[in-house]
Design a protein around this motif. Structure first.
Motif, PDB file in Angstrom:
ATOM      1  N   GLN A 218     -22.909 -39.743 -29.386  1.00  0.00           N
ATOM      2  CA  GLN A 218     -22.640 -39.813 -27.952  1.00  0.00           C
ATOM      3  C   GLN A 218     -21.252 -39.281 -27.615  1.00  0.00           C
ATOM      4  O   GLN A 218     -20.743 -39.515 -26.514  1.00  0.00           O
ATOM      5  N   ASN A 219     -20.640 -38.627 -28.616  1.00  0.00           N
ATOM      6  CA  ASN A 219     -19.353 -37.998 -28.390  1.00  0.00           C
ATOM      7  C   ASN A 219     -18.260 -38.992 -28.026  1.00  0.00           C
ATOM      8  O   ASN A 219     -17.404 -38.709 -27.209  1.00  0.00           O
ATOM      9  N   ARG A 220     -18.339 -40.167 -28.605  1.00  0.00           N
ATOM     10  CA  ARG A 220     -17.256 -41.121 -28.426  1.00  0.00           C
ATOM     11  C   ARG A 220     -16.496 -41.208 -29.740  1.00  0.00           C
ATOM     12  O   ARG A 220     -17.010 -40.800 -30.781  1.00  0.00           O
ATOM     13  N   SER A 221     -15.310 -41.778 -29.715  1.00  0.00           N
ATOM     14  CA  SER A 221     -14.645 -42.002 -30.995  1.00  0.00           C
ATOM     15  C   SER A 221     -15.211 -43.288 -31.578  1.00  0.00           C
ATOM     16  O   SER A 221     -15.367 -44.288 -30.875  1.00  0.00           O
ATOM     17  N   ALA A 222     -15.566 -43.217 -32.847  1.00  0.00           N
ATOM     18  CA  ALA A 222     -16.331 -44.297 -33.450  1.00  0.00           C
ATOM     19  C   ALA A 222     -15.415 -45.445 -33.865  1.00  0.00           C
ATOM     20  O   ALA A 222     -14.270 -45.235 -34.244  1.00  0.00           O
TER      21      ALA A 222
ATOM     22  N   ARG B 105     -32.908 -52.911 -29.452  1.00  0.00           N
ATOM     23  CA  ARG B 105     -32.423 -51.520 -29.447  1.00  0.00           C
ATOM     24  C   ARG B 105     -32.816 -50.805 -28.165  1.00  0.00           C
ATOM     25  O   ARG B 105     -33.598 -51.335 -27.368  1.00  0.00           O
ATOM     26  N   VAL B 106     -32.414 -49.564 -27.991  1.00  0.00           N
ATOM     27  CA  VAL B 106     -32.325 -49.003 -26.650  1.00  0.00           C
ATOM     28  C   VAL B 106     -33.571 -48.918 -25.759  1.00  0.00           C
ATOM     29  O   VAL B 106     -33.493 -49.380 -24.652  1.00  0.00           O
ATOM     30  N   PRO B 107     -34.692 -48.443 -26.194  1.00  0.00           N
ATOM     31  CA  PRO B 107     -35.680 -48.314 -25.110  1.00  0.00           C
ATOM     32  C   PRO B 107     -36.020 -49.656 -24.467  1.00  0.00           C
ATOM     33  O   PRO B 107     -36.454 -49.703 -23.332  1.00  0.00           O
TER      34      PRO B 107
ATOM     35  N   ILE C 235     -32.487 -41.869 -32.375  1.00  0.00           N
ATOM     36  CA  ILE C 235     -33.544 -42.193 -31.412  1.00  0.00           C
ATOM     37  C   ILE C 235     -32.957 -42.951 -30.224  1.00  0.00           C
ATOM     38  O   ILE C 235     -33.322 -42.717 -29.071  1.00  0.00           O
ATOM     39  N   GLU C 236     -32.020 -43.850 -30.529  1.00  0.00           N
ATOM     40  CA  GLU C 236     -31.395 -44.594 -29.443  1.00  0.00           C
ATOM     41  C   GLU C 236     -30.671 -43.671 -28.476  1.00  0.00           C
ATOM     42  O   GLU C 236     -30.644 -43.909 -27.271  1.00  0.00           O
ATOM     43  N   THR C 237     -30.072 -42.623 -29.037  1.00  0.00           N
ATOM     44  CA  THR C 237     -29.276 -41.733 -28.197  1.00  0.00           C
ATOM     45  C   THR C 237     -30.148 -40.891 -27.282  1.00  0.00           C
ATOM     46  O   THR C 237     -29.814 -40.671 -26.122  1.00  0.00           O
ATOM     47  N   ILE C 238     -31.291 -40.421 -27.813  1.00  0.00           N
ATOM     48  CA  ILE C 238     -32.080 -39.506 -26.987  1.00  0.00           C
ATOM     49  C   ILE C 238     -33.007 -40.246 -26.039  1.00  0.00           C
ATOM     50  O   ILE C 238     -33.699 -39.629 -25.244  1.00  0.00           O
ATOM     51  N   ASN C 239     -33.051 -41.566 -26.107  1.00  0.00           N
ATOM     52  CA  ASN C 239     -33.916 -42.312 -25.203  1.00  0.00           C
ATOM     53  C   ASN C 239     -33.091 -43.028 -24.153  1.00  0.00           C
ATOM     54  O   ASN C 239     -31.936 -43.368 -24.375  1.00  0.00           O
ATOM     55  N   ALA C 240     -33.729 -43.278 -23.025  1.00  0.00           N
ATOM     56  CA  ALA C 240     -33.088 -44.094 -21.999  1.00  0.00           C
ATOM     57  C   ALA C 240     -33.718 -45.469 -22.043  1.00  0.00           C
ATOM     58  O   ALA C 240     -34.871 -45.618 -22.428  1.00  0.00           O
ATOM     59  N   LYS C 241     -32.942 -46.457 -21.639  1.00  0.00           N
ATOM     60  CA  LYS C 241     -33.508 -47.799 -21.605  1.00  0.00           C
ATOM     61  C   LYS C 241     -34.552 -47.879 -20.499  1.00  0.00           C
ATOM     62  O   LYS C 241     -34.313 -47.434 -19.387  1.00  0.00           O
TER      63      LYS C 241
END
Lengths: 669, 222, 317
Positions: free
Chosen positions: C35-39, C195-197, C280-286
């Motif tokens: 997600q382009n954040r600093s980890a 998890r995300v969805p 998978i979490e990144t490419i999905n929206a909740k």
């Protein structure tokens, strides 16, 4: 002098219950004498019944003939292993319920305590006689005694119109059921005039008449057990009755119907057909889904439990159906597995459902409130009841390590074998039925969390709940006994199966006990340990060890400090009891997902309302689809018949005279 | 029990299962573009499965049908549909007449029926892929279900095409495919059908400003 | 029970306890990268646990003993779950204690306790979380059970060890039904692990949270235990998924060499699995909460479909 036979001992117990009941009439208003002397004595008798049945299991059947009743038509009695399993259930469940009842009844509630005591003990004795009966005549007499005594118990508070209505409905459906059972017995004796069960066993019915007998029995016993669509009395009668009576009806009386169904389909009818099993299973699945969905949306705690009982009866019918299917294809060892699941679930349900009903009784006494929306937070005032109810809740949700899980586990294990059925449709459809069973079990968890969370946890929703008191000593003993049974059934499955296996062996010719015994008492492996195994004690011990070790280590390595403060709740300041979920709110997702299953009357507030409120009432579809049309039809029919009623005696005499003449003409030999 | 089953047969079973999986995914899918992509994927799987049958049995015409399937169903038709969607500016979700979970439940029932109906037929057959006949039948039924339950025109066309996929699978699994001429004919039919339907869509939209085929209900005589 | 088996069992539990927070940290790190954040540091979950254990427990006035008891029970359930799922070897002395059906039961028990604890203090968010958790649970549980049914029919057993042994150490066979089961299992594990969805482990937005809403009132060591249990649950689900669908590399019986080899294999598999999870979490929206039942209903139906495919294609039992 011959030794006292178990069947004689059970008869003595039945008589003792009767005597105790009549003793109640000696001083019908003396509450102290009745509740503190007679009910505990009744519990003792129950203990005796349970122990005698436990000791009998595995022996060969005993018969007795009682020379009461009509001339030439004595009562035939027989004690066999199937009856003994249910007598065991009756005895042990009644111990807890009778002791609880000793502390439960208060002054000035409807029926005089003495009369109540009589009805209660007749109820117990007639249930025992139902189990012992060995001919249709004795069976029906006992069955009707059971129905009537329980009707009077249901209408204890007969001053309320709704309770009278519930009692009437119960009586009506009980009699429809009784007629169906009577017809079923008639078919099974197939005109031989021999109404003893031995005679029925000897008959070999054609598939048509056999099916007719089975379907009639399914309807008749289903009406007593609460199978769809003759379930409507159950959610009315259970909340109406005093709690010990609800516990007795739900925990034990429903099981006598299961007993009857097992007796007819496996003992009296020799050759089962596979589609009987399919019918039983389909009705069972529908009942289970219906029961659990409705139990999640109830707002009355006893109604919630009543619907949960319907669900459990549905699961039992599924088990019986599966057993019948396996049995019809001569896969007896698998049938034994499913049958064990059924019997186990009977025992388990008797324990945990009685426990939960009694808990609602204590709550009702402490708060005078049955509606979930006005309870809450009772764990602080009633810790005994709350913690014991937790055992019932976990068992009822079918979770390890308590009793409900064992039977669910056995049922799912037997479902796993269903692809081996030699029928091309069944071996695909039956495994899918397992999916529905799994869904029902999971939904039961939802209902139970609602039940427990809303009653015992959270903030108190009403001011007067602060004065609630915990259960008294008698009640506590009764609850502890039933919770103990639930725990024992949960952690000692192999031992219990060793006992109830005699009944399976009697009905199917084979049992599980030999295989189960091979692997030690702590392990349940009905087929082989490689195939499936469950060790509840080790299961429990591991979790307990993790809990204790975790607690000790945290305290040793870190600290055990604790501060009290206001609740955080994301920083919201306004935290009142009204901000919690109501009973209706908690089940909102279920109502939404399964919307077509419910008949809902809702009132939504609008912006302009002066006093906005939301209300929802969930009604049973069956009332509107089945019962009301039938009632209307009956009403229309009676209106037609009213025309015959003229009010003049001469006309009535004419009717009788004409009837006489017609009969004379028709009935000529 | 499965030790005797050769790898090729296992692969065919796997592909057939994936086709069934995709059929269900299409039933559950709410977005038009994703639906078309799933259809393309189904075509690809079908081509692969035919290829495996071809390699195993050495029947040359199956190579041709595999190639044809690939070109037509995995590439050409999805491309046409994509273009159609873009040209027609279909937006948003696929509307379903029945709730999606209910459709899926009906789908499960259909699968059970299909499997049982196909069982006696597949026992008569002696091809290596006979087990998949039930799946093929189920795919046809699911596609039919999709056509019934969807209210927009494009999902209906996709359903029609998916049905053809199921028939093709049935043909390969029961008898190693239809004769080449028939197959070519069907392929052409499907292609032409899709194009005609495309033209038809434009007409529907001109007329009703929408692709909702419920508008067609107005066309009845009063 | 021999000594070696006992030691192996203890080692598996210890490994789970130690490795689980690392897996959570790894997933968080992958998510941040994607997600382009600093980890956050890889070991952040350990720091968290240490910090929480050091803190005082702040208990709400209305909390009952059940509230204090529940985190320990949840933790204990997860330890048991990790103990019976084969991670390194299929030779686990505790495995007969609970088969896969009982495993589902363990997760159910933990769920009931945490949902009840959420309702205990009597706050609006607590009850909301409890209700939503039960909503997810009543759909996820049967789906998981059906996945297990499919695997159980393949291996003729519901014992986890036997299933894994059958899948890992017999001749390689393609089971199409496992594809369905695998998809259903993935769906379920996303829902079960918040998890995300379905849920977002990082959210504190009131309207969307499920798991976080339940544990709002927890603090100090109780919160630490619940967080640890959540990590253990993720670890257990990952290991179960790996054991059922990618079982290769798990040691058979009590060979010491196999066990040694299994450790790096497990680490690699978990690392890949965690990265996939984050992806998978990144490419999905909740999804909104009432789409979640649909999501899980799909999982349930896929699992049932797997069962049917198993019955059609792969011969009768």
């Amino acid at each position: 002098m011959p030794a006292l036979l178990p069947i004689d001992a059970l008869l003595i117990a039945a008589c003792a219950w009767l005597v105790l009941g009549i003793a109640g009439l000696v001083a019908p208003r003396n509450l102290r004498f009745i509740s503190k002397t007679l009910f505990p004595l009744g519990a003792l008798v129950g203990m005796m019944v349970g122990l005698v049945a436990l000791g009998f299991l595995g022996e060969s059947p005993e018969v007795a003939v009682l020379a009461i009743g009509l001339p030439d038509l004595p009562f035939h009695l027989r004690l066999d292993n199937l009856a003994a399993v249910f007598a065991l259930l009756l005895g042990f469940a009644s111990v807890g319920i009778s002791i609880f009842a000793a502390g439960y009844f208060r002054k000035g509630e409807g029926t005089a305590p003495g009369l109540m005591c009589l009805q209660y003990h007749i109820f117990l004795a007639s249930m025992l006689m139902v189990l012992l009966a060995d001919d249709a005549y004795a069976f029906m007499v006992a069955w009707e005694c059971m129905a009537l005594s329980s009707f009077f118990l249901v209408t204890t508070d007969h001053r309320h119109a709704e309770i009278r209505r519930a009692g009437y409905l119960y009586l009506l459906i009980a009699h429809i059921g009784a007629i169906a059972i009577l017809l079923s017995f008639g078919v099974m004796s197939s005109g031989s005039g021999d109404y003893s069960f031995a005679g029925m066993r000897a008959q070999s019915l054609s598939p048509f008449w056999g099916s007719a007998a089975f379907l009639l029995a399914l309807l008749g016993f289903g009406a007593k057990a609460g199978l769809l669509p003759v379930h409507v009395w159950l959610p009315e009668a259970h909340p109406a009755a005093p709690s010990p009576v609800s516990a007795m009806m739900s925990g034990v009386m429903l099981k006598t119907a299961i007993y009857g169904l097992l007796r007819v389909s496996f003992d009296l009818l020799a050759e089962p057909l596979w589609w009987w099993g399919v019918v039983a299973m389909s009705i069972g699945l529908a009942t289970a889904v219906f029961g659990v969905l409705y139990s999640t949306v109830q707002s009355d705690m006893k109604r919630l439990l009543a619907y949960s009982s319907i669900e459990n009866i549905g699961l039992l019918a599924v088990g019986i159906g599966l057993t019948l299917i396996f049995h019809a294809y001569r896969m007896e060892s698998l049938a034994a597995l499913a049958m064990t699941a059924v019997l186990y679930h009977c025992l388990a349900h008797a324990g945990f459902k009685s426990l939960l009903f009694l808990c609602t009784g204590s709550v009702l006494h402490a708060t005078r409130e049955r509606s979930l929306g006005k309870l809450g937070g009772l764990i602080h005032r009633m810790p005994w009841v709350a913690w014991l109810a937790l055992a019932g809740v976990i068992a009822s949700a079918g979770l390890p390590p308590l009793s409900g899980f064992v039977s669910e586990w056995l049922l799912l294990q037997s479902f796993l074998f269903s692809p081996g059925l030699p029928h091309p449709w069944l071996n695909m459809v039956v495994p899918v039925a397992a999916a529905v069973v799994a869904l029902v079990a999971a939904l039961a968890g939802f209902a139970m969390v609602k039940f427990y969370g809303i009653i015992f946890l959270g903030q108190m929703r009403e001011e007067n709940l602060k004065d609630a008191h915990d259960a008294g000593p008698w009640e506590r003993v009764g609850l502890v006994w039933l919770a103990g049974l639930t725990l024992a059934l949960g952690v000692l499955p192999s031992t219990v199966i060793g006992f109830i296996d005699a009944a399976t062996r009697q009905l199917l010719g084979t049992g599980l006990a030999d295989k189960v015994r091979e692997h030690g008492w702590w392990m349940l492996a009905p087929i082989s340990p490689e195939r499936a195994s469950y060790e509840p004690l080790i299961f429990l011990a591991t979790i307990a060890a993790a809990v204790l070790l975790g607690r000790q280590l945290v305290r040793r390595l870190y600290h055990g400090r604790l501060r009290r403060s206001a609740a955080w709740d994301c920083g919201y300041v306004f935290q009142s009891a009204r901000a919690q979920d109501t009973a209706e709110g908690f089940s909102q997702p279920i109502r939404r997902i399964f919307e077509p299953m419910f008949r809902m009357e809702r009132h939504f507030p609008t912006i302009r309302d002066e006093k906005p409120y939301y209300s929802v009432k969930v009604e049973d579809h069956f009332w509107h689809w089945l019962y009301l049309p039938v009632a209307r039809l009956a009403e229309r029919g009676s209106r037609l018949i009213t025309r015959l009623q003229g009010g003049r005696i001469a006309i009535y005499l004419l009717y009788s005279f004409l009837t006489l003449i017609v009969l004379l003409l028709v009935a000529r030999p | 029990m499965n030790l005797a089953v050769p790898l090729s047969s296992q692969l065919i079973n796997l592909f057939a299962s994936v086709i069934l999986l995709l059929a269900f995914a299409m039933l559950a899918q709410r977005r038009v573009l994703a639906l078309i992509n799933l259809f393309a994927l189904q075509g690809l799987t079908l081509a692969l499965s035919t290829l495996v049958v071809a390699v195993t049995t050495g029947q040359t015409h199956l190579y041709w049908s595999a190639g044809l399937t690939l070109v037509l169903k995995a590439l050409l038709l999805p491309w046409i549909l994509h273009r159609l969607v873009r040209r027609l500016e279909v937006k948003g979700d696929v509307e379903s007449l029945i709730k999606v979970p209910t459709t899926m439940l009906v789908g499960i029932a259909l699968v059970i029926i299909a499997f049982n109906v196909a069982l006696p037929i597949s026992q008569l057959s002696n091809t290596i892929s006979r087990g998949t006949l039930g799946i093929a039948l189920a795919t046809v039924m699911l596609a039919f279900l999709m056509m019934i339950t969807r209210s927009k025109a494009i999902p209906q066309v996709v359903g029609f095409l998916a049905m053809e996929n199921g028939l093709f699978l049935a043909a390969t699994s029961a008898t190693y495919g239809m004769p080449m001429v028939v197959e070519l004919g069907i392929a052409l039919d499907v292609l032409v059908g899709a194009i005609i339907l495309g033209v038809f869509f434009f007409q529907i939209r001109e007329q009703f400003d929408s692709l909702d085929i419920r508008h067609l209900e107005k066309l009845k005589e009063r | 029970m021999n000594v070696f088996g006992f030691l192996g069992q203890m080692f598996a539990i210890a490994l789970a306890l130690l490795l689980a927070p690392l897996l959570t940290g790894w997933v968080n790190q992958c998510r941040a990268w994607l997600q382009n954040r600093s980890a956050p540091p890889l070991l952040q979950p350990y720091y968290m646990l240490h910090k929480l254990f050091l803190k005082d427990v702040v208990l709400a006035h209305g909390a009952s003993p059940l509230f204090r008891f529940a985190p320990f029970v949840v933790f204990g359930c997860m330890v048991l779950a990790c103990a019976i799922i084969p991670t390194l070897s299929t030779d686990l002395p505790l495995a007969p204690a609970a088969d896969t059906i009982a495993l589902v039961g363990v997760f159910g028990l933990a769920r009931i306790f945490i949902a009840l604890a959420a309702m205990d203090v009597g706050t609006s968010f607590g009850t909301l979380g409890g209700r939503r958790e039960m909503l997810i649970g009543f759909l996820a549980e049967p789906a998981l059970l059906m996945v297990i049914f499919t695997t159980a029919m393949i291996s003729q057993s519901t014992s986890v060890a036997t299933i894994v042994e059958t899948l890992a150490h017999r001749d390689f066979i393609i089971y199409p039904s496992l594809a369905f089961a695998g998809i259903a299992f993935t769906f379920v594990s996303f829902a079960e692990n918040a998890r995300v969805p379905v849920d977002n482990p990082a959210t504190h937005l009131e309207l969307t949270m499920i798991h976080e809403a339940m544990i709002l009132e927890y603090s100090g060591r109780h919160l630490a235990l619940i967080e640890w249990a959540a990590s253990l649950k993720l670890y257990a689900y990952s290991c179960l998924g790996l054991a059922l669908f990618f079982p290769w590399g798990i040691a058979e019986g009590d060979s010491f060499l196999g066990l040694l080899l299994a450790i790096p294999v497990l680490a690699i598999k978990l690392a890949i699995g965690g990265a996939l999870l984050a992806g998978i979490e990144t490419i999905n929206a909740k999804v909104r909460i009432f789409r979640a039942p649909e999501f899980l209903g799909t999982a349930f139906l896929f699992a049932v479909l797997g069962l049917l495919v198993r019955l059609l294609l792969e011969g009768r039992v």
